[in-house]
Write a protein that holds these residues in place. Structure first.
Motif, mmCIF file in Angstrom:
data_model
loop_
_atom_site.group_PDB
_atom_site.id
_atom_site.type_symbol
_atom_site.label_atom_id
_atom_site.label_comp_id
_atom_site.label_asym_id
_atom_site.label_seq_id
_atom_site.Cartn_x
_atom_site.Cartn_y
_atom_site.Cartn_z
ATOM 1 N N LEU A 87 0.695 -1.094 0.033
ATOM 2 C CA LEU A 87 -0.036 0.017 0.028
ATOM 3 C C LEU A 87 0.855 1.230 -0.050
ATOM 4 N N ASN A 88 2.041 1.261 0.758
ATOM 5 C CA ASN A 88 2.819 2.271 0.658
ATOM 6 C C ASN A 88 3.402 2.573 -0.717
ATOM 7 N N THR A 89 3.742 1.590 -1.104
ATOM 8 C CA THR A 89 4.418 1.651 -2.605
ATOM 9 C C THR A 89 3.499 2.247 -3.606
ATOM 10 N N VAL A 90 2.096 1.843 -3.646
ATOM 11 C CA VAL A 90 0.993 2.187 -4.376
ATOM 12 C C VAL A 90 1.008 3.777 -4.458
ATOM 13 N N VAL A 91 0.636 3.918 -2.952
ATOM 14 C CA VAL A 91 0.238 5.582 -2.617
ATOM 15 C C VAL A 91 1.415 6.370 -2.997
ATOM 16 N N PHE A 92 2.646 5.834 -2.704
ATOM 17 C CA PHE A 92 3.816 6.872 -2.899
ATOM 18 C C PHE A 92 3.918 6.974 -4.341
ATOM 19 N N THR A 93 3.855 5.924 -5.152
ATOM 20 C CA THR A 93 4.001 6.007 -6.575
ATOM 21 C C THR A 93 3.052 6.826 -7.153
ATOM 22 N N PHE A 94 1.720 6.613 -7.127
ATOM 23 C CA PHE A 94 0.779 7.404 -7.599
ATOM 24 C C PHE A 94 0.733 8.749 -7.348
ATOM 25 N N PHE A 95 0.790 9.361 -6.252
ATOM 26 C CA PHE A 95 1.102 10.852 -5.887
ATOM 27 C C PHE A 95 2.436 11.262 -6.324
ATOM 28 N N ALA A 96 3.236 10.604 -6.601
ATOM 29 C CA ALA A 96 4.619 10.838 -7.124
ATOM 30 C C ALA A 96 4.557 11.087 -8.685
ATOM 31 N N VAL A 97 3.992 10.303 -9.186
ATOM 32 C CA VAL A 97 3.761 10.213 -10.870
ATOM 33 C C VAL A 97 2.796 11.382 -11.105
ATOM 34 N N ALA A 98 1.717 11.205 -10.522
ATOM 35 C CA ALA A 98 0.547 12.311 -10.712
ATOM 36 C C ALA A 98 1.114 13.786 -10.293
ATOM 37 N N GLY A 99 1.823 13.888 -9.256
ATOM 38 C CA GLY A 99 2.040 15.260 -8.980
ATOM 39 C C GLY A 99 3.320 15.671 -9.791
ATOM 40 N N SER A 100 4.346 14.811 -9.966
ATOM 41 C CA SER A 100 5.280 15.300 -10.981
ATOM 42 C C SER A 100 5.088 15.611 -12.294
ATOM 43 N N PRO A 224 -4.420 16.630 -26.448
ATOM 44 C CA PRO A 224 -4.123 15.310 -27.382
ATOM 45 C C PRO A 224 -2.856 15.196 -28.034
ATOM 46 N N GLN A 225 -2.256 16.474 -28.469
ATOM 47 C CA GLN A 225 -1.070 16.452 -29.023
ATOM 48 C C GLN A 225 0.032 16.064 -28.181
ATOM 49 N N LEU A 226 -0.146 16.060 -26.824
ATOM 50 C CA LEU A 226 0.753 15.786 -25.942
ATOM 51 C C LEU A 226 0.616 14.396 -25.380
ATOM 52 N N ARG A 227 0.001 13.428 -26.019
ATOM 53 C CA ARG A 227 -0.555 12.113 -25.480
ATOM 54 C C ARG A 227 0.796 11.250 -25.482
ATOM 55 N N PRO A 228 1.605 11.226 -26.916
ATOM 56 C CA PRO A 228 2.835 10.369 -26.643
ATOM 57 C C PRO A 228 3.821 10.967 -25.577
ATOM 58 N N THR A 229 3.898 12.326 -25.404
ATOM 59 C CA THR A 229 4.973 12.594 -24.248
ATOM 60 C C THR A 229 4.396 12.084 -22.876
ATOM 61 N N THR A 230 2.996 12.184 -22.658
ATOM 62 C CA THR A 230 2.519 11.838 -21.435
ATOM 63 C C THR A 230 2.745 10.539 -21.152
ATOM 64 N N PHE A 231 2.536 9.626 -22.207
ATOM 65 C CA PHE A 231 2.834 8.152 -22.054
ATOM 66 C C PHE A 231 4.071 7.834 -21.592
ATOM 67 N N PHE A 232 4.983 8.506 -22.395
ATOM 68 C CA PHE A 232 6.503 8.283 -22.088
ATOM 69 C C PHE A 232 6.961 8.812 -20.461
ATOM 70 N N LEU A 233 6.174 9.922 -20.195
ATOM 71 C CA LEU A 233 6.573 10.335 -18.852
ATOM 72 C C LEU A 233 6.045 9.381 -17.804
ATOM 73 N N SER A 234 4.835 8.862 -18.174
ATOM 74 C CA SER A 234 4.089 8.162 -17.215
ATOM 75 C C SER A 234 4.808 6.675 -17.031
ATOM 76 N N ILE A 235 5.593 6.136 -17.968
ATOM 77 C CA ILE A 235 6.456 5.257 -17.801
ATOM 78 C C ILE A 235 7.727 5.366 -16.917
ATOM 79 N N LEU A 239 8.676 4.526 -12.977
ATOM 80 C CA LEU A 239 9.961 3.614 -12.835
ATOM 81 C C LEU A 239 10.802 4.251 -11.761
ATOM 82 N N SER A 240 10.989 5.465 -12.148
ATOM 83 C CA SER A 240 11.974 6.311 -10.971
ATOM 84 C C SER A 240 11.627 6.341 -9.981
ATOM 85 N N SER A 241 10.126 6.577 -9.465
ATOM 86 C CA SER A 241 9.285 6.425 -8.203
ATOM 87 C C SER A 241 9.300 5.258 -7.465
#
Length: 309
Positions: A87-100, A224-235, A239-241
């Motif tokens: 749960l700690n891993t999921v919470v930290f990862t979700f908010f870290a990715v979404a916030g960044s 919509p034009q930023l979709r490829p960039t958003t997917f790249f950053l989401s990955i 992984l970083s978080s």
């Protein structure tokens, strides 16, 4: 008659083409061989050795190990603290990715405008990304100190009591997540800024002429034009978080109250180097690796499907 005369020339061209392809393959093999060798030695071999070690009980101070089969995996899925760590891993990862990503995009859109001193501000936003995570963690220990930290001073001026970030698990998780976002915000910011500067401006201008509001232009044209960039950053940010260790280690040591901020990566460290259970640590890291592999494969597949549309 003319066809007979051309046959030797055709055969000669075929031989030259085959020879050219063969030379290209040899050149590619020579250029790729050092990188493939390094990957095999320092990435894939340790990965396979870690998977093998997960079936053993091994104290890292002992020269011998004992084969125990699936006992480490059974222990992981039946331990009382596993649910909290996951749960700690999921919470930290979700908010870290979404916030960044959210704040990175917001800053990129702001600093993509023609503002005075924007290059200096861009540098300041990106600067924390190149600082050591351990150094950032130590600095933010003082920022969140409940007695004389910056947060305590600001909240005191507003007449608000300072939360005890080092005793309350929820506030401790907020503290390490905020620190991670602050440090890594520059990465998402730079990637989004580069993507914004490469967008087709004509579409936004046409939408503006048609009377579309700023929000509509952002939601229907820019995003919509930023979709490829958003997917790249989401990955990459995911992984970083998930792999963050230095910030948690310097700020909370995985606490408070036992496993308040312990993530799977930090559990690998504690089990291997604190509890001297390298086999169980290898089990946790193997499970984490397989989970990330599945998540990344799903993201890439979804991105490819979206690109085809």
């Amino acid at each position: 008659m003319s066809t007979t005369l051309l046959e030797p020339e055709v055969d000669d061209l075929r031989k030259k083409a085959k020879r050219s392809r063969r030379n290209e393959w040899w050149l590619a093999a020579v250029l790729l061989a050092p990188n493939l060798l390094l990957l095999a030695l320092f990435t894939y071999r340790p990965l396979l050795d870690n998977f093998r070690l997960s079936f053993f009980s091994w104290n890292i101070s002992s020269p011998t190990s004992t084969f125990i089969g699936l006992d480490n995996y059974i222990e992981f899925f039946t331990r009382a603290d596993t649910a909290q760590v996951v749960l700690n891993t999921v919470v930290f990862t979700f908010f870290a990715v979404a916030g960044s990503m959210f704040f990175g995009l917001a800053l990129a859109m702001l600093l993509d405008q023609k503002l005075r001193g924007r290059n200096f501000v861009r540098s300041m936003v990106f600067a924390p990304f190149v600082i050591s995570g351990a150094a950032v963690g130590v600095a933010f220990q003082f920022v969140f100190d409940p007695n004389f930290g910056l947060v305590q001073d600001l909240l005191g001026r507003l007449g608000v009591d300072t939360p005890n970030f080092y005793q309350d698990p929820n506030w401790a998780m907020f503290m390490v997540t905020f620190t991670f976002i602050w440090k890594n915000l520059g990465y998402s910011f730079v990637i989004y800024l580069a993507a914004l500067q490469g967008l087709n401006r004509d579409l936004a201008e046409a939408a503006a002429v048609d009377g579309a509001s700023a929000w509509t232009r952002f939601w229907r044209v820019t995003l919509p034009q930023l979709r490829p960039t958003t997917f790249f950053l989401s990955i990459t940010v995911l992984l970083s978080s998930v792999q963050v260790f230095d910030i948690i280690h310097t700020m909370t040591r995985g606490g408070p109250l036992g496993n308040g901020t312990t993530t799977l990566v930090y559990q690998v460290y504690t089990e291997t180097f604190t509890n001297y259970r390298a086999g169980y640590g290898a089990t946790v890291s193997t499970i984490l690796f397989l989970t990330l592999l599945i998540i990344t494969a799903i993201q890439v597949r979804y991105m490819d499907r979206g690109a085809r549309k």
